[in-house]
Design an enzyme around this catalytic site. Sequence first.
Site, short mmCIF file in Angstrom:
data_model
loop_
_atom_site.label_atom_id
_atom_site.label_comp_id
_atom_site.label_asym_id
_atom_site.label_seq_id
_atom_site.Cartn_x
_atom_site.Cartn_y
_atom_site.Cartn_z
N LYS A 66 0.86 -1.19 0.00
CA LYS A 66 0.00 0.00 0.00
C LYS A 66 0.89 1.24 0.00
O LYS A 66 1.92 1.26 0.69
CB LYS A 66 -0.88 -0.04 1.25
CG LYS A 66 -1.89 1.10 1.38
CD LYS A 66 -2.75 0.89 2.64
CE LYS A 66 -3.78 1.98 2.86
NZ LYS A 66 -4.60 1.75 4.07
N SER A 141 -9.61 1.98 3.33
CA SER A 141 -8.76 2.72 2.43
C SER A 141 -7.79 1.87 1.63
O SER A 141 -7.25 2.34 0.64
CB SER A 141 -7.96 3.77 3.21
OG SER A 141 -7.08 3.15 4.12
N SER A 165 -9.61 -0.43 7.48
CA SER A 165 -9.08 -0.28 6.13
C SER A 165 -8.43 -1.51 5.51
O SER A 165 -8.14 -1.49 4.32
CB SER A 165 -8.07 0.86 6.08
OG SER A 165 -8.76 2.06 5.94
N1 GLN Z 1 -12.83 4.33 6.92
C1 GLN Z 1 -12.20 4.72 8.15
C2 GLN Z 1 -11.77 6.16 8.04
O1 GLN Z 1 -12.12 6.77 7.11
C3 GLN Z 1 -11.04 3.84 8.45
C4 GLN Z 1 -9.87 4.11 7.60
C5 GLN Z 1 -8.67 3.27 7.95
O2 GLN Z 1 -8.79 2.25 8.61
N2 GLN Z 1 -7.52 3.77 7.58
O3 GLN Z 1 -11.10 6.71 8.86
#
Ligand code: GLN
Length: 472
Positions: A66, A141, A165
Amino acid sequence: MLYKETLHKLIELTDNKEVTPKDIYDSLLRRIKQKDTDINAYVSVFEEFAPNDKTGILRNIPITIKDNMHIKGKKTTCSSKILENYTAIFDATVVEKLKNEGSVFIGKTNLDEFAMGSSTETSYFGTTRNPWDLTKIPGGSSGGSAAAVASGEAICALGSDTGGSIRQPAALCGVVGLKPTYGRVSRYGLVAFASSLDQIGPITKDVEDAAILMNIISGKDPKDSTSADVAVDDFTKYLNTDISGMKIGVYDKVLQDCSSDVGKSMEESIDIFRRLGCELTSVDLPNAKYAVSDYYIIAPAEASSNLERYDGVKYGFRADNYENLKDMYIKTRSQGFGTEVKRRIMLGTYVLSSGYYDAYYLKAQKLRGLIKQDFDRAFEQFDVIIAPTTPTEAFGIGEKANNPLQMYLSDIFTIPASLAAIPAISIPNGISKNSLPLGLQIMANVFREDNIFKCASAYEKEFNIIKNLPLD
Ligand code: GLN
């Protein structure tokens, strides 16, 4: 067709000299060329195979990372304009550990800007599309990593998980994603979003691959003081074991918030675990319903502090045509960050400001303690807790992009484990009536990934999900 294979299969094939790592690399590059114009899983692809002379278990098999973790000499963009041209000057500890096991890297994957989002739509480099249906989001994400693994553009990948994420995109793309216990894996070289929640973990085609990667990336790291001094286990020894007698808590209060497909797949899961000889009982986590609200105070507070460093001086992009230092800061941050990141920074700065600190931030920390206590109590009774990973199947691109609250709610089932710092996996749990994958989440007590692997490995045999992946 090597791109279709799992990591463990490719280790076997390279060991037997049936294929070379270069064959695997070339097969992936061809697949990426064929698919990535549509899917947009990668932010950068390394066209050249650069073999590693270490003789570890990974045998020069390519891994995908990532784009918020550093590989020395390569760009780390976090899918943000502000880091568009930033080149990493050191390796993340996970990358170093993979290199020491003889891995090579084929590219860096797309994410929501700075990992803030649930759909990969906030990326500066455009949305990643779900390989099962290109009109749907892949989750986020780590949407690029999950979409790459599901479409055969990657053998396996690393993602990061702050509130879901890794698990949420894994569920929506029909692959396996594990968020380890907070502290199990070093965060050194992972660009910080919310430091008390961020964790790196594997996204893979099956549970065995997740265990192999966890064996490599786990462990205490002197460069990350929050990494835990816990012995590195061999997680593969928990695969293919008998799980009869295991005590499973079913977090079923949440089913009313789910689509009928998700409800149905949970009922089937309960039946499957019963058949496998487990004891299942409902479990209540009374404070978990406040988890999303809690998270959206704690995570932005930490983000507002972590993102202070992108100021046009220390890193990356700097705006032109400024009048003085303050004007440079303002223009750089206004032009360099996207809307969602700015929303988080403002929210976080607000809840940390002196007049509101007690009312919001301190209260949120106390609530986090109560959520953790709910899990502590539950794990006195249960080996694992199961719940859906997401309330629905993958939604349409654009469907929630302008509705942050709706978007935030897509993480209602993943955020509780993040706040409690416990490990949780998402594994494929069948397919919805619209032919989209669903995920089952299995959570365990801190440092009890052993229970997760036992359970996930036994369960996985029920679904031949790899066969269903859009790999053709
Ligand atoms: N969707 C969650 C956020 O927007 C989690 C994102 C993540 O785990 N990086 O913060």
